[in-house]
Design an enzyme around this catalytic site. Structure first.
Site, PDB file in Angstrom:
ATOM      1  CE  LYS A  94       1.847  18.135 -10.873  1.00 22.53           C
ATOM      2  NZ  LYS A  94       1.901  17.605 -12.261  1.00 22.53           N
ATOM      3  CG  ASP A 124      -8.546   2.566  -5.142  1.00 26.07           C
ATOM      4  OD1 ASP A 124      -8.016   2.079  -4.135  1.00 26.07           O
ATOM      5  OD2 ASP A 124      -9.730   2.950  -5.180  1.00 26.07           O
ATOM      6  CG  ASP A 182      -7.034   7.088  -1.382  1.00 25.67           C
ATOM      7  OD1 ASP A 182      -7.403   5.943  -1.062  1.00 25.67           O
ATOM      8  OD2 ASP A 182      -7.820   7.962  -1.794  1.00 25.67           O
TER       9      ASP A 182
HETATM   10  C1  IPM Z   1      -8.588   3.604   1.656  1.00 21.89           C
HETATM   11  C2  IPM Z   1      -9.912   4.315   1.662  1.00 21.89           C
HETATM   12  C3  IPM Z   1      -9.899   5.350   2.769  1.00 21.89           C
HETATM   13  C4  IPM Z   1      -8.776   6.324   2.485  1.00 21.89           C
HETATM   14  C5  IPM Z   1     -11.234   6.090   3.002  1.00 21.89           C
HETATM   15  C6  IPM Z   1     -12.384   5.137   3.201  1.00 21.89           C
HETATM   16  C7  IPM Z   1     -11.136   7.066   4.140  1.00 21.89           C
HETATM   17  O1  IPM Z   1     -10.179   4.877   0.427  1.00 21.89           O
HETATM   18  O2  IPM Z   1      -8.243   2.979   2.669  1.00 21.89           O
HETATM   19  O3  IPM Z   1      -7.902   3.668   0.644  1.00 21.89           O
HETATM   20  O4  IPM Z   1      -8.961   7.274   1.708  1.00 21.89           O
HETATM   21  O5  IPM Z   1      -7.684   6.146   3.046  1.00 21.89           O
HETATM   22 MN    MN Z   2      -8.708   4.388  -1.124  1.00 22.91          MN
END
Ligand code: IPM
Ligand code: MN
Length: 357
Positions: A191, A252, A248
């Site tokens: 960013k 996802d 992170d």
């Molecule tokens: C991941 C999870 C972790 C992170 C959490 C559970 C601390 O979301 O491994 O992606 O944020 O790294």
């Molecule tokens: Mn995560």
């Protein structure tokens, strides 16, 4: 060979999915003549309940002595109200830090058998997707200074995103090595139009890559644009390097685009071969103990361990092929189920993969 594996099953569905993965490792052991010794150790909520801390010292010590570490998941409603440094998640962050695991590799791949599970239109996914997110894992806002205070009667809280040149360089090296073996194209996400830490990130990635990996072509993408591009045209990406928090979030998103987060694993490594392997999904407390979780992400994590910590590539391939065969035979856990398939639980899915090895 005999391999010592620390198993940190953790909370929620963690124990079920780890049981599935260790079964698969045992089968690989029989097939290829290895033995795996599993040492189960507490982390997360279960460690809080039994030892008063999310990461007991002996868990860290034993992980450091193991050949590698397999992790299920941490966290759950029960511990949601605890203060930040006493939460189950702190155990996971702590073990990553204690083992020096700065490099987190999260491949988001579309399994051709599951193309229908992708929420994207068929034309966007028909040629396959494989985005490998290289996430910096022990720096940035996750580990920066934080605090709370009061100003003019109003409560406030703060966290800091901070990166040093050596931290950026070492994750750039990992990403460039990976890019070299693949398309030789690397996307760096930041960013830099707003954040000073991102401006240093961008400059360092380019300087380091140009000096040590001139064959790798580095392109920058701003994180907001990246979030959009992943759903607009995921097939354009190959290797992506980014900071802890952006990695992170984007991993996802990339996982969901491929159909199910229940199918994706990650490896975390530092400067030794002792790494930590885990599914990228969480502890799913809502379905814990019901034998309906998908064990495949954790089985994949175990496969990555075979390849990346132990150098066992034929064994890795055997697991991947067994998963593909199982999917081809129509077996599905609830999260990847579609009409016409055969629904199975967590235990049964792991057994089917074992049988297909
Ligand atoms: C991941 C999870 C972790 C992170 C959490 C559970 C601390 O979301 O491994 O992606 O944020 O790294
Ligand atoms: Mn995560």
């Amino acid at each position: 060979m005999n391999y010592k594996i620390a198993v940190l099953a953790g909370d929620g569905i963690g124990p079920e999915i780890c049981a599935g993965a260790t079964k698969v490792l045992e089968k690989i052991g029989i097939k290829f003549g290895h033995s795996f010794e599993f040492e189960h150790l507490p982390i997360g909520g279960v460690a809080i309940d039994n030892y008063g801390t999310p990461l007991p010292d002996f868990t860290v010590e034993k992980c450091l002595k193991a050949d590698s570490v397999l992790l299920g998941a941490v966290g759950g409603y029960k511990w949601d109200k605890l203060p930040g440094d006493k939460r189950p998640e702190k155990g996971l962050l702590g073990i990553r830090k204690a083992m020096g695991l700065y490099s987190n590799i999260r491949p988001a791949k579309l399994w051709k058998q599951l193309a229908d599970a992708s929420p994207l239109k068929h034309e966007l996914v028909k040629d396959g997707i494989e985005i490998i997110i290289v996430r910096e894992l022990i720096g940035g806002i996750y580990f920066g200074e934080r605090g709370r205070g009061k100003e003019n009667g109003a409560e406030f809280a703060w966290d800091t995103e901070k990166y040093s040149v050596p931290e950026i360089e070492r994750i750039t090296r990992i990403a460039c090595e990976l890019a070299l073996k693949r398309s030789k194209k690397l996307v760096s996400v930041d960013k830099a139009n707003v954040l000073e830490s991102s401006r240093l990130w961008r400059k360092t990635v380019h300087e380091y890559a140009a000096k040590h990996y001139p064959e790798v072509e580095v392109t920058d993408v701003l994180v907001d644009n990246m979030a959009m591009q992943i759903v607009k045209n995921p097939a354009q990406f190959d290797v992506v390097v980014t900071s802890n928090i952006f990695g992170d979030i984007l991993s996802d998103e990339a996982a969901q685009v491929t159909g199910s987060i229940g199918m994706l694993a990650s490896s975390s490594l530092g400067d030794t071969t002792c790494g930590l392997y885990e599914p990228i999904h969480g502890s799913a407390p809502d379905i814990a103990g019901q034998d309906i979780a998908n064990p495949i992400a954790t089985i994949l994590a175990a496969a990555m361990m075979l390849r990346d910590s132990f150098g066992l590539t034929a064994e890795y391939d055997a697991v991947i092929n067994a998963i593909e065969r199982t999917l081809e035979q129509g077996w599905r856990t609830a999260d990847i189920y579609s009409e016409g398939c055969k629904k199975v639980g967590c235990k049964q899915m792991a057994k089917l993969v074992c049988d297909n090895i």
